[in-house]
Design an enzyme around this catalytic site. Structure first.
Site, short mmCIF file in Angstrom:
data_model
loop_
_atom_site.label_atom_id
_atom_site.label_comp_id
_atom_site.label_asym_id
_atom_site.label_seq_id
_atom_site.Cartn_x
_atom_site.Cartn_y
_atom_site.Cartn_z
N GLU A 108 0.92 -0.98 -0.12
CA GLU A 108 -0.10 -0.03 -0.02
C GLU A 108 0.99 1.36 0.08
OE1 GLU A 108 -3.40 0.51 -0.11
OE2 GLU A 108 -3.66 -1.48 -0.58
N HIS A 125 2.77 -10.78 16.80
CA HIS A 125 3.54 -11.98 17.30
C HIS A 125 5.10 -12.09 16.66
CE1 HIS A 125 4.75 -16.38 17.45
NE2 HIS A 125 3.92 -16.22 18.44
N LYS A 180 8.39 -13.59 26.16
CA LYS A 180 8.45 -12.71 24.93
C LYS A 180 8.59 -11.11 25.54
CE LYS A 180 5.91 -15.61 22.27
NZ LYS A 180 4.59 -16.01 21.45
#
Length: 366
Positions: free
Chosen positions: A144, A295, A336
């Site tokens: 885009e 993620h 994480k």
């Protein structure tokens, strides 16, 4: 009971002890260190910086916004010299001048709809001015940007009828309209580049990866409105783990029939993005939206036992177990995000919130 007796009972009987105990519970609270809830006072005129500063003490998601701005400023301000020298530090890491110049590595992730929207210009500003170090996007967030250099996106409405739009060759992204001609222009622009990439692969053994492909496209577009032009100019890596999931994938699909053989290797990029985190002294993540970009960044930081600063901005809820809806604390359980990290999730539309966050953080220096 007579009216006289009823009146007497009202006058002489105190409230039941149970009701009193339930309503008039004594507070066991020390206000020391707690913010008092107070909003912006417009009697002082309109001061947008002060207004946004007041969000921290406003409550609800406004306070999450204030905390997000605070965390971003902490990740920007951090230097290795803030940390004590340890026995594990290499000789270079012990040098004061070196330590004073080592900054937190900032990952910025965003979904494709944000590049379709005017948030593209905010992201471009950050990349152009080297405020972030690593980008991660979905395929739409790559294509885009280039498509907007070739044709415009327009404001429509959420209620426009899909059947009528399809008949007229118009694509709707929320309340944005993209003429299908833009994708035709994109094909005309990108196919010769794919041809050249294939030739370099065959003649010189070039191994293309999504990040190398994006870098090449950023060079070829040569347009100052492009995020990836500035990423190319400033040597900021851009990772896209789902590079085929969009118009780029369509173009690669058609090219595989027209000129078979172009290979895009994902494995090199998973090593590269993980190493971005592993070898950083400190990392911070700013993630707009959810899904694969969220993620991918968090998983890269798992390789270093978690990021040190995390700001999530999205509207997803956690009750369905989605990664997008997960709060930072869930990422802590996976390693994480570090257990002692500074983190916050702002439940809001990034198109509303992110320009204001940038105004309160990165843009204040410029």
């Amino acid at each position: 009971m007579s009216a006289h007796n009823s009146d007497s009972a009202t006058k002489n009987v105190s409230a039941p002890d149970m009701a009193t105990a339930a309503v008039l519970v004594k507070s066991n609270f020390s206000p020391e260190g707690s913010k008092i809830i107070k909003g912006y006072d417009f009697e002082n005129g309109v001061d947008y910086s002060a207004l946004l500063d007041s969000y921290m003490s406003t409550g609800f998601q406004a306070s999450h916004f204030g905390r997000a701005a605070e965390i971003i400023n902490h990740m920007r301000a951090w230097r290795l010299s803030d940390e004590p020298v340890t026995d594990l530090d290499a000789e270079e890491d012990r040098q004061p001048e070196y330590r004073a110049n080592v900054k937190c590595k900032i990952f910025l992730g965003y979904t494709s709809n944000l590049v379709s929207s005017g948030i593209r210009e905010t992201i471009k500003y950050l990349v152009k001015n080297k405020h972030v170090d690593v980008l991660v996007s979905s395929a739409g967030g790559i294509e885009e940007d280039f498509i907007k250099c070739l044709g415009s996106t327009y404001l429509g409405s959420f209620s426009m009828k899909g059947k009528e739009l399809r008949t007229n060759g118009l694509n709707r992204i929320g309340n944005l309209i993209v003429p299908n001609d833009n994708y035709c222009k994109f094909e005309d622009w990108i196919v010769p580049i794919f041809d050249q990439m294939l030739a370099e692969q065959k003649e010189h053994g070039v191994v293309w990866t999504p990040s190398k492909l994006i870098r090449r496209l950023g060079k070829e577009i040569n347009h100052p409105d492009s995020i990836y032009y500035w990423a190319y100019k400033n040597n900021i890596p851009v990772y896209c783990p789902a590079i085929t999931d969009g118009s780029l994938g369509d173009m690669l699909y058609f090219h595989s029939y027209r000129s078979p053989g172009l290979v895009v290797d994902l494995v090199q990029d998973i090593r590269a993005v993980n190493c971005e985190a592993v070898f950083a002294k400190k990392t911070g993540v700013i993630i707009l939206g959810g899904g694969i970009v969220k993620h991918h960044i968090c998983n890269a930081n798992l390789m270093r036992n978690g990021t040190d600063f995390a700001v999530f901005v999205n509207t997803a809820q956690e009750f369905d177990g989605s990664d997008a809806g997960a709060r930072p604390d869930e990422a802590v359980s996976w390693g994480k995000i570090k257990a002692d990290a500074e983190s916050v999730k702002v439940y809001a539309d990034a198109s509303l919130v992110f320009p204001l966050l940038v105004a309160q953080t990165f843009a204040k220096d410029d």
